[in-house]
Motif scaffolding. Sequence first.
Motif, PDB file in Angstrom:
ATOM      1  N   ALA A 322      11.130  47.165  44.159  1.00 26.63           N
ATOM      2  CA  ALA A 322      10.783  45.849  43.602  1.00 26.63           C
ATOM      3  C   ALA A 322      10.455  45.973  42.113  1.00 26.63           C
ATOM      4  CB  ALA A 322       9.592  45.265  44.368  1.00 26.63           C
ATOM      5  N   ILE A 323       9.743  47.026  41.750  1.00 25.08           N
ATOM      6  CA  ILE A 323       9.398  47.234  40.328  1.00 25.08           C
ATOM      7  C   ILE A 323      10.675  47.467  39.514  1.00 25.08           C
ATOM      8  CG2 ILE A 323       8.292  48.837  38.699  1.00 25.08           C
ATOM      9  CD1 ILE A 323       6.211  49.393  40.960  1.00 25.08           C
ATOM     10  N   LEU A 324      11.529  48.337  40.024  1.00 28.21           N
ATOM     11  CA  LEU A 324      12.733  48.699  39.255  1.00 28.21           C
ATOM     12  C   LEU A 324      13.693  47.514  39.136  1.00 28.21           C
ATOM     13  CD1 LEU A 324      13.368  52.305  40.672  1.00 28.21           C
ATOM     14  CD2 LEU A 324      12.309  51.672  38.492  1.00 28.21           C
ATOM     15  N   GLU A 325      13.777  46.716  40.201  1.00 31.81           N
ATOM     16  CA  GLU A 325      14.675  45.555  40.142  1.00 31.81           C
ATOM     17  C   GLU A 325      14.157  44.524  39.144  1.00 31.81           C
ATOM     18  OE1 GLU A 325      15.002  44.490  44.252  1.00 31.81           O
ATOM     19  OE2 GLU A 325      16.779  45.761  44.543  1.00 31.81           O
ATOM     20  N   ARG A 326      12.836  44.299  39.194  1.00 31.87           N
ATOM     21  CA  ARG A 326      12.261  43.324  38.255  1.00 31.87           C
ATOM     22  C   ARG A 326      12.409  43.839  36.816  1.00 31.87           C
ATOM     23  NH1 ARG A 326       6.224  40.615  38.775  1.00 31.87           N
ATOM     24  NH2 ARG A 326       6.046  39.901  36.618  1.00 31.87           N
ATOM     25  N   ALA A 327      12.190  45.145  36.638  1.00 32.38           N
ATOM     26  CA  ALA A 327      12.321  45.724  35.296  1.00 32.38           C
ATOM     27  C   ALA A 327      13.741  45.531  34.779  1.00 32.38           C
ATOM     28  CB  ALA A 327      11.949  47.210  35.337  1.00 32.38           C
ATOM     29  N   ARG A 328      14.710  45.774  35.643  1.00 30.25           N
ATOM     30  CA  ARG A 328      16.111  45.631  35.220  1.00 30.25           C
ATOM     31  C   ARG A 328      16.426  44.174  34.908  1.00 30.25           C
ATOM     32  NH1 ARG A 328      20.827  49.034  38.034  1.00 30.25           N
ATOM     33  NH2 ARG A 328      19.806  50.633  36.794  1.00 30.25           N
ATOM     34  N   ALA A 329      15.946  43.272  35.773  1.00 28.82           N
ATOM     35  CA  ALA A 329      16.235  41.849  35.567  1.00 28.82           C
ATOM     36  C   ALA A 329      15.610  41.343  34.268  1.00 28.82           C
ATOM     37  CB  ALA A 329      15.714  41.044  36.764  1.00 28.82           C
ATOM     38  N   GLU A 330      14.426  41.865  33.944  1.00 29.11           N
ATOM     39  CA  GLU A 330      13.709  41.360  32.766  1.00 29.11           C
ATOM     40  C   GLU A 330      13.931  42.231  31.529  1.00 29.11           C
ATOM     41  OE1 GLU A 330       9.609  40.787  33.903  1.00 29.11           O
ATOM     42  OE2 GLU A 330      10.150  39.444  35.550  1.00 29.11           O
ATOM     43  N   GLY A 331      14.689  43.320  31.695  1.00 29.99           N
ATOM     44  CA  GLY A 331      14.962  44.197  30.556  1.00 29.99           C
ATOM     45  C   GLY A 331      13.739  44.916  30.026  1.00 29.99           C
ATOM     46  N   ARG A 332      12.794  45.182  30.917  1.00 28.88           N
ATOM     47  CA  ARG A 332      11.550  45.832  30.504  1.00 28.88           C
ATOM     48  C   ARG A 332      11.457  47.237  31.072  1.00 28.88           C
ATOM     49  NH1 ARG A 332       7.760  40.937  31.981  1.00 28.88           N
ATOM     50  NH2 ARG A 332       7.663  39.993  29.939  1.00 28.88           N
ATOM     51  N   PRO A 333      10.648  48.091  30.442  1.00 33.19           N
ATOM     52  CA  PRO A 333      10.411  49.400  31.050  1.00 33.19           C
ATOM     53  C   PRO A 333       9.620  49.238  32.358  1.00 33.19           C
ATOM     54  CG  PRO A 333       9.638  49.331  28.768  1.00 33.19           C
ATOM     55  CD  PRO A 333       9.961  47.928  29.152  1.00 33.19           C
ATOM     56  N   PRO A 334       9.967  50.009  33.376  1.00 34.56           N
ATOM     57  CA  PRO A 334       9.302  49.851  34.681  1.00 34.56           C
ATOM     58  C   PRO A 334       7.770  50.023  34.632  1.00 34.56           C
ATOM     59  CG  PRO A 334      11.257  51.206  34.895  1.00 34.56           C
ATOM     60  CD  PRO A 334      11.082  50.961  33.440  1.00 34.56           C
ATOM     61  N   HIS A 335       7.268  50.880  33.731  1.00 32.32           N
ATOM     62  CA  HIS A 335       5.810  51.073  33.718  1.00 32.32           C
ATOM     63  C   HIS A 335       5.094  49.797  33.293  1.00 32.32           C
ATOM     64  CE1 HIS A 335       6.228  51.568  29.365  1.00 32.32           C
ATOM     65  NE2 HIS A 335       4.924  51.485  29.272  1.00 32.32           N
ATOM     66  N   GLU A 336       5.732  49.012  32.428  1.00 36.36           N
ATOM     67  CA  GLU A 336       5.119  47.739  32.021  1.00 36.36           C
ATOM     68  C   GLU A 336       5.110  46.765  33.194  1.00 36.36           C
ATOM     69  OE1 GLU A 336       6.376  47.698  27.299  1.00 36.36           O
ATOM     70  OE2 GLU A 336       7.099  46.088  28.601  1.00 36.36           O
ATOM     71  N   VAL A 337       6.203  46.759  33.941  1.00 36.19           N
ATOM     72  CA  VAL A 337       6.289  45.854  35.097  1.00 36.19           C
ATOM     73  C   VAL A 337       5.250  46.247  36.153  1.00 36.19           C
ATOM     74  CG1 VAL A 337       7.779  45.118  36.999  1.00 36.19           C
ATOM     75  CG2 VAL A 337       8.686  45.262  34.676  1.00 36.19           C
ATOM     76  N   ALA A 338       5.067  47.560  36.357  1.00 32.78           N
ATOM     77  CA  ALA A 338       4.060  48.011  37.325  1.00 32.78           C
ATOM     78  C   ALA A 338       2.673  47.523  36.904  1.00 32.78           C
ATOM     79  CB  ALA A 338       4.077  49.539  37.436  1.00 32.78           C
ATOM     80  N   ASP A 339       2.358  47.644  35.609  1.00 29.22           N
ATOM     81  CA  ASP A 339       1.055  47.179  35.113  1.00 29.22           C
ATOM     82  C   ASP A 339       0.883  45.681  35.355  1.00 29.22           C
ATOM     83  OD1 ASP A 339       0.501  49.700  34.222  1.00 29.22           O
ATOM     84  OD2 ASP A 339       0.479  49.209  32.082  1.00 29.22           O
ATOM     85  N   ILE A 340       1.933  44.938  35.053  1.00 24.04           N
ATOM     86  CA  ILE A 340       1.858  43.477  35.217  1.00 24.04           C
ATOM     87  C   ILE A 340       1.646  43.136  36.694  1.00 24.04           C
ATOM     88  CG2 ILE A 340       3.212  41.347  35.101  1.00 24.04           C
ATOM     89  CD1 ILE A 340       4.456  42.554  32.471  1.00 24.04           C
ATOM     90  N   MET A 341       2.383  43.819  37.578  1.00 27.19           N
ATOM     91  CA  MET A 341       2.248  43.528  39.017  1.00 27.19           C
ATOM     92  C   MET A 341       0.842  43.885  39.517  1.00 27.19           C
ATOM     93  SD  MET A 341       6.111  44.595  40.198  1.00 27.19           S
ATOM     94  CE  MET A 341       6.091  44.290  41.931  1.00 27.19           C
ATOM     95  N   ALA A 342       0.295  44.993  39.030  1.00 23.48           N
ATOM     96  CA  ALA A 342      -1.059  45.384  39.447  1.00 23.48           C
ATOM     97  C   ALA A 342      -2.071  44.361  38.958  1.00 23.48           C
ATOM     98  CB  ALA A 342      -1.398  46.772  38.905  1.00 23.48           C
ATOM     99  N   ARG A 343      -1.910  43.919  37.718  1.00 19.37           N
ATOM    100  CA  ARG A 343      -2.860  42.936  37.164  1.00 19.37           C
ATOM    101  C   ARG A 343      -2.748  41.615  37.916  1.00 19.37           C
ATOM    102  NH1 ARG A 343      -5.066  45.130  32.317  1.00 19.37           N
ATOM    103  NH2 ARG A 343      -6.413  43.318  32.187  1.00 19.37           N
ATOM    104  N   GLU A 344      -1.539  41.253  38.285  1.00 17.30           N
ATOM    105  CA  GLU A 344      -1.358  40.013  39.044  1.00 17.30           C
ATOM    106  C   GLU A 344      -2.140  40.100  40.342  1.00 17.30           C
ATOM    107  OE1 GLU A 344       3.068  38.713  37.380  1.00 17.30           O
ATOM    108  OE2 GLU A 344       2.912  39.778  39.289  1.00 17.30           O
ATOM    109  N   ARG A 345      -2.060  41.268  40.970  1.00 21.55           N
ATOM    110  CA  ARG A 345      -2.765  41.420  42.242  1.00 21.55           C
ATOM    111  C   ARG A 345      -4.278  41.416  42.044  1.00 21.55           C
ATOM    112  NH1 ARG A 345      -3.374  42.392  47.356  1.00 21.55           N
ATOM    113  NH2 ARG A 345      -4.505  44.258  47.918  1.00 21.55           N
TER     114      ARG A 345
END
Length: 364
Positions: A322-345
């Motif tokens: 899920a992290i890697l797919e979102r990162a690819r879709a949004e053109g972001r590095p996966p570590h940033e997406v992981a941080d965002i998902m953790a903060r959302e939670r």
Amino acid sequence: MTIFASADFDGHEAVHAFYDRATGLQGFVALHSTALGPAFGGCRMWAYDSEDAALGDALRLSRGMSYKNALAELPYGGGKAVIMADGRRVRSPALFEAFGRVVDSLGGRYITAEDVGTSVEDMRVVARMTAHVSGIATGADGGVGGDPSPKTAYGVLQGMRAAVEMAFGRDGLDGLTVAVQGVGHVGFHLCRLLHEAGAHLVVADVAAENTARAAEAFGARIVAPDAILAEDADVLAPCALGGVLDAKSIPELKASVIAGAANNQLATDDDGRRLLERGIVYAPDYAINAGGIIAVAAEHEGETDSAAVHARIGRIYARTMAILERARAEGRPPHEVADIMARERMQLAPQAELVREAVLSDTH
Ligand code: NAD
């Protein structure tokens, strides 16, 4: 020494300094967040150069645990204890009993476990003084909880599978070459799992006996510690130190996937972007190395079904995907997406927006 003005301070709820006159025990417990539940995180024992270094470590590590626990969907916040001592010289049951009293005095707001420099045996001593400790169970094949390293290795394997699927569009690791940096507790278990999955292994460690063990058990090829990062492999698994992916090492990498157990593999946030620019798929470290905390949390909750815990750790595959797919879709590095998902939670939505804004302003 400063706390609130420290670069590592991130709105931590509490920082406790502790000292025991009889044993000389001293250190800090940092509680970053209890928003999702009691702060859960290990106890590190290390010969810090200064109080500032120990405090900084407690602040950073406890924050990291908040993110790791949130992303792993555990009902816990983030905390960490650091004991300022050289564990090779100062190690006694009395010291860990004193630490157990410190943990108990926090009334369950902090739950401890082993970390670098502390062992299952140490935590069993802590358990004489408090119920707020985990990672002490025994059982066949490790059972539920106990030593977290085999569980961490299993989680890393799941994250690696997802990253391999993303990079190569293939299911499984059969026939791939994986370079493992550090064949200690987690690295060795990971080598076993990779060997069983049909991967070829290249290993490096500063301790020659560790690489020799992996060569004998799994037919791993041994290379020098300074050669492993640039080794010709499909996957690189950093399982030794943090900060190994930086401006110097990244241009030399040959692997298309990075998935390992070490905490804080990226030296800086820019290095996550460097990996993205090179087309290397990076499975964020704290997303895939959560198997150990998932297992010790289950042990603490009284779970006895090791198959259920195995399945819980297995979800790291879907989470990484899920992290890697979102990162690819949004053109972001996966570590940033992981941080965002953790903060959302953690329901830190305003900060998540800030992170996004920072990311966007970075890219434009
Ligand atoms: P460990 O100390 O047992 O293993 C680390 C290994 O790396 C050792 O064999 C050491 O000799 C080797 N090493 C050190 N410097 C090296 C270098 N420059 N090049 C090559 N090898 C080197 O530790 P571990 O418990 O296996 O943990 C490994 C990493 O995973 C750490 O970063 C740790 O924070 C992280 N981690 C561990 C767990 C766990 O369950 N143990 C959980 C989450 C994260």
